[in-house]
Design a protein around this motif. Structure first.
Motif, mmCIF file in Angstrom:
data_model
loop_
_atom_site.group_PDB
_atom_site.id
_atom_site.type_symbol
_atom_site.label_atom_id
_atom_site.label_comp_id
_atom_site.label_asym_id
_atom_site.label_seq_id
_atom_site.Cartn_x
_atom_site.Cartn_y
_atom_site.Cartn_z
ATOM 1 N N ILE A 46 0.837 -1.204 0.000
ATOM 2 C CA ILE A 46 0.000 0.000 0.000
ATOM 3 C C ILE A 46 0.866 1.246 0.000
ATOM 4 O O ILE A 46 0.602 2.205 -0.723
ATOM 5 C CB ILE A 46 -0.963 -0.006 1.213
ATOM 6 C CG1 ILE A 46 -1.982 -1.139 1.078
ATOM 7 C CG2 ILE A 46 -1.672 1.337 1.345
ATOM 8 C CD1 ILE A 46 -2.801 -1.379 2.339
ATOM 9 N N SER A 47 1.929 1.232 0.796
ATOM 10 C CA SER A 47 2.842 2.374 0.858
ATOM 11 C C SER A 47 3.498 2.616 -0.502
ATOM 12 O O SER A 47 3.614 3.765 -0.947
ATOM 13 C CB SER A 47 3.905 2.116 1.930
ATOM 14 O OG SER A 47 4.793 3.196 2.006
ATOM 15 N N LEU A 48 3.903 1.554 -1.165
ATOM 16 C CA LEU A 48 4.514 1.673 -2.493
ATOM 17 C C LEU A 48 3.516 2.261 -3.495
ATOM 18 O O LEU A 48 3.852 3.154 -4.276
ATOM 19 C CB LEU A 48 5.019 0.315 -2.965
ATOM 20 C CG LEU A 48 5.683 0.273 -4.339
ATOM 21 C CD1 LEU A 48 6.913 1.171 -4.372
ATOM 22 C CD2 LEU A 48 6.052 -1.148 -4.694
ATOM 23 N N LYS A 49 2.278 1.761 -3.467
ATOM 24 C CA LYS A 49 1.243 2.295 -4.363
ATOM 25 C C LYS A 49 0.998 3.776 -4.089
ATOM 26 O O LYS A 49 0.828 4.567 -5.017
ATOM 27 C CB LYS A 49 -0.058 1.513 -4.191
ATOM 28 C CG LYS A 49 -0.004 0.109 -4.735
ATOM 29 C CD LYS A 49 -1.319 -0.613 -4.472
ATOM 30 C CE LYS A 49 -1.288 -2.037 -4.962
ATOM 31 N NZ LYS A 49 -2.565 -2.741 -4.677
ATOM 32 N N TYR A 50 0.987 4.136 -2.818
ATOM 33 C CA TYR A 50 0.794 5.546 -2.446
ATOM 34 C C TYR A 50 1.930 6.395 -3.015
ATOM 35 O O TYR A 50 1.686 7.449 -3.611
ATOM 36 C CB TYR A 50 0.728 5.677 -0.927
ATOM 37 C CG TYR A 50 0.676 7.113 -0.459
ATOM 38 C CD1 TYR A 50 -0.538 7.771 -0.347
ATOM 39 C CD2 TYR A 50 1.843 7.808 -0.158
ATOM 40 C CE1 TYR A 50 -0.594 9.103 0.070
ATOM 41 C CE2 TYR A 50 1.799 9.128 0.242
ATOM 42 C CZ TYR A 50 0.586 9.772 0.362
ATOM 43 O OH TYR A 50 0.542 11.086 0.746
ATOM 44 N N GLN A 51 3.157 5.947 -2.820
ATOM 45 C CA GLN A 51 4.309 6.702 -3.314
ATOM 46 C C GLN A 51 4.266 6.856 -4.829
ATOM 47 O O GLN A 51 4.570 7.929 -5.359
ATOM 48 C CB GLN A 51 5.610 6.021 -2.880
ATOM 49 C CG GLN A 51 5.872 6.102 -1.402
ATOM 50 C CD GLN A 51 7.074 5.259 -0.980
ATOM 51 O OE1 GLN A 51 7.811 4.738 -1.803
ATOM 52 N NE2 GLN A 51 7.246 5.121 0.327
ATOM 53 N N GLN A 52 3.892 5.782 -5.505
ATOM 54 C CA GLN A 52 3.813 5.843 -6.971
ATOM 55 C C GLN A 52 2.770 6.861 -7.419
ATOM 56 O O GLN A 52 2.999 7.619 -8.362
ATOM 57 C CB GLN A 52 3.485 4.461 -7.539
ATOM 58 C CG GLN A 52 4.627 3.486 -7.445
ATOM 59 C CD GLN A 52 4.233 2.079 -7.871
ATOM 60 O OE1 GLN A 52 3.060 1.717 -7.888
ATOM 61 N NE2 GLN A 52 5.236 1.274 -8.199
ATOM 62 N N GLU A 53 1.641 6.867 -6.753
ATOM 63 C CA GLU A 53 0.579 7.812 -7.117
ATOM 64 C C GLU A 53 0.983 9.237 -6.771
ATOM 65 O O GLU A 53 0.767 10.167 -7.552
ATOM 66 C CB GLU A 53 -0.729 7.430 -6.427
ATOM 67 C CG GLU A 53 -1.936 8.189 -6.917
ATOM 68 C CD GLU A 53 -2.278 7.921 -8.383
ATOM 69 O OE1 GLU A 53 -2.681 8.880 -9.060
ATOM 70 O OE2 GLU A 53 -2.138 6.766 -8.855
ATOM 71 N N ALA A 54 1.577 9.413 -5.597
ATOM 72 C CA ALA A 54 1.935 10.754 -5.138
ATOM 73 C C ALA A 54 3.014 11.395 -6.001
ATOM 74 O O ALA A 54 3.055 12.620 -6.138
ATOM 75 C CB ALA A 54 2.390 10.701 -3.678
ATOM 76 N N THR A 55 3.873 10.589 -6.613
ATOM 77 C CA THR A 55 4.950 11.147 -7.434
ATOM 78 C C THR A 55 4.473 11.597 -8.814
ATOM 79 O O THR A 55 5.246 12.157 -9.577
ATOM 80 C CB THR A 55 6.110 10.136 -7.603
ATOM 81 O OG1 THR A 55 5.609 8.949 -8.219
ATOM 82 C CG2 THR A 55 6.770 9.828 -6.279
ATOM 83 N N LYS A 56 3.203 11.383 -9.101
ATOM 84 C CA LYS A 56 2.663 11.812 -10.396
ATOM 85 C C LYS A 56 2.426 13.312 -10.446
ATOM 86 O O LYS A 56 2.083 13.853 -11.491
ATOM 87 C CB LYS A 56 1.351 11.073 -10.694
ATOM 88 C CG LYS A 56 1.534 9.595 -10.934
ATOM 89 C CD LYS A 56 0.200 8.926 -11.222
ATOM 90 C CE LYS A 56 0.362 7.445 -11.454
ATOM 91 N NZ LYS A 56 -0.960 6.802 -11.681
ATOM 92 N N GLY A 57 2.594 13.961 -9.299
ATOM 93 C CA GLY A 57 2.427 15.410 -9.261
ATOM 94 C C GLY A 57 0.994 15.821 -9.523
ATOM 95 O O GLY A 57 0.072 15.325 -8.900
ATOM 96 N N GLU A 58 0.812 16.736 -10.487
ATOM 97 C CA GLU A 58 -0.526 17.247 -10.789
ATOM 98 C C GLU A 58 -1.446 16.175 -11.368
ATOM 99 O O GLU A 58 -2.661 16.300 -11.304
ATOM 100 C CB GLU A 58 -0.426 18.421 -11.752
ATOM 101 C CG GLU A 58 0.201 19.653 -11.136
ATOM 102 C CD GLU A 58 0.260 20.814 -12.120
ATOM 103 O OE1 GLU A 58 -0.453 20.788 -13.141
ATOM 104 O OE2 GLU A 58 1.035 21.744 -11.842
ATOM 105 N N GLU A 59 -0.873 15.133 -11.932
ATOM 106 C CA GLU A 59 -1.670 14.055 -12.529
ATOM 107 C C GLU A 59 -2.113 13.025 -11.482
ATOM 108 O O GLU A 59 -2.847 12.097 -11.816
ATOM 109 C CB GLU A 59 -0.878 13.367 -13.631
ATOM 110 C CG GLU A 59 -0.535 14.290 -14.797
ATOM 111 C CD GLU A 59 0.353 13.611 -15.820
ATOM 112 O OE1 GLU A 59 0.516 12.378 -15.773
ATOM 113 O OE2 GLU A 59 0.892 14.333 -16.677
ATOM 114 N N ALA A 60 -1.690 13.190 -10.257
ATOM 115 C CA ALA A 60 -2.033 12.232 -9.214
ATOM 116 C C ALA A 60 -3.540 12.250 -8.958
ATOM 117 O O ALA A 60 -4.186 13.296 -9.004
ATOM 118 C CB ALA A 60 -1.287 12.565 -7.924
ATOM 119 N N ASP A 61 -4.071 11.068 -8.720
ATOM 120 C CA ASP A 61 -5.498 10.911 -8.437
ATOM 121 C C ASP A 61 -5.715 11.105 -6.938
ATOM 122 O O ASP A 61 -5.369 10.236 -6.130
ATOM 123 C CB ASP A 61 -5.949 9.518 -8.881
ATOM 124 C CG ASP A 61 -7.429 9.255 -8.689
ATOM 125 O OD1 ASP A 61 -8.095 10.006 -7.942
ATOM 126 O OD2 ASP A 61 -7.919 8.278 -9.286
ATOM 127 N N GLY A 62 -6.275 12.241 -6.562
ATOM 128 C CA GLY A 62 -6.484 12.577 -5.154
ATOM 129 C C GLY A 62 -7.351 11.572 -4.429
ATOM 130 O O GLY A 62 -7.090 11.227 -3.275
#
Length: 136
Positions: A46-62
């Motif tokens: 879950i932490s890895l998935k969070y990091q991957q999503e968070a690093t997308k910047g403006e494209e991250a899915d809130g």
């Protein structure tokens, strides 16, 4: 006696302390608990998935980030609510207190305090003697 030999003696004393043994035993119990280990791996995923999503910047899915945060927090609370994890956390806290004490004493020695008589100041010490009610 050399400094190195004294440090090695300290290491032996630490490892002979019941707090150290309690931590080792609690860790061994947790290591053997397959269900707990699976939950810990799930936390990492879950932490890895969070990091991957968070690093997308403006494209991250809130919404995805919030969902992952909730999943992580829920699973973390479940894990930390287990008796074995409570035992481990308590034992780790005891070892941390020991480490803080050792570090504090060594700090006093480096400050030139008398190793035979120095004591770690009370936790509420402000280091301003005008506010002191006495710690000894």
């Amino acid at each position: 006696m050399s400094l190195e030999s004294i440090l090695r003696e300290l290491g032996k004393e630490i490892q002979a302390d019941p707090r150290f043994k309690a931590l080792q035993e609690a860790a061994a119990v947790n290591d053997k608990d397959e269900a707990l280990q699976a939950k810990m791996q799930e936390l990492q995923l879950i932490s890895l998935k969070y990091q991957q999503e968070a690093t997308k910047g403006e494209e991250a899915d809130g919404e995805r980030i919030e969902e992952l945060q909730k999943q992580y927090q829920d699973l973390y609370n479940e894990v930390m609510g287990l008796e074995s994890m409570k035992n481990y956390s308590g034992a780790a806290a005891e070892m941390e207190q020991m480490a803080q004490y050792i570090s504090g004493m060594i700090g006093l020695f480096f400050d030139g305090q008398d190793p035979e008589t120095c004591e770690i100041p009370a936790a509420d010490c402000t280091h301003n003697c005008n506010t002191c009610g006495g710690c000894h």
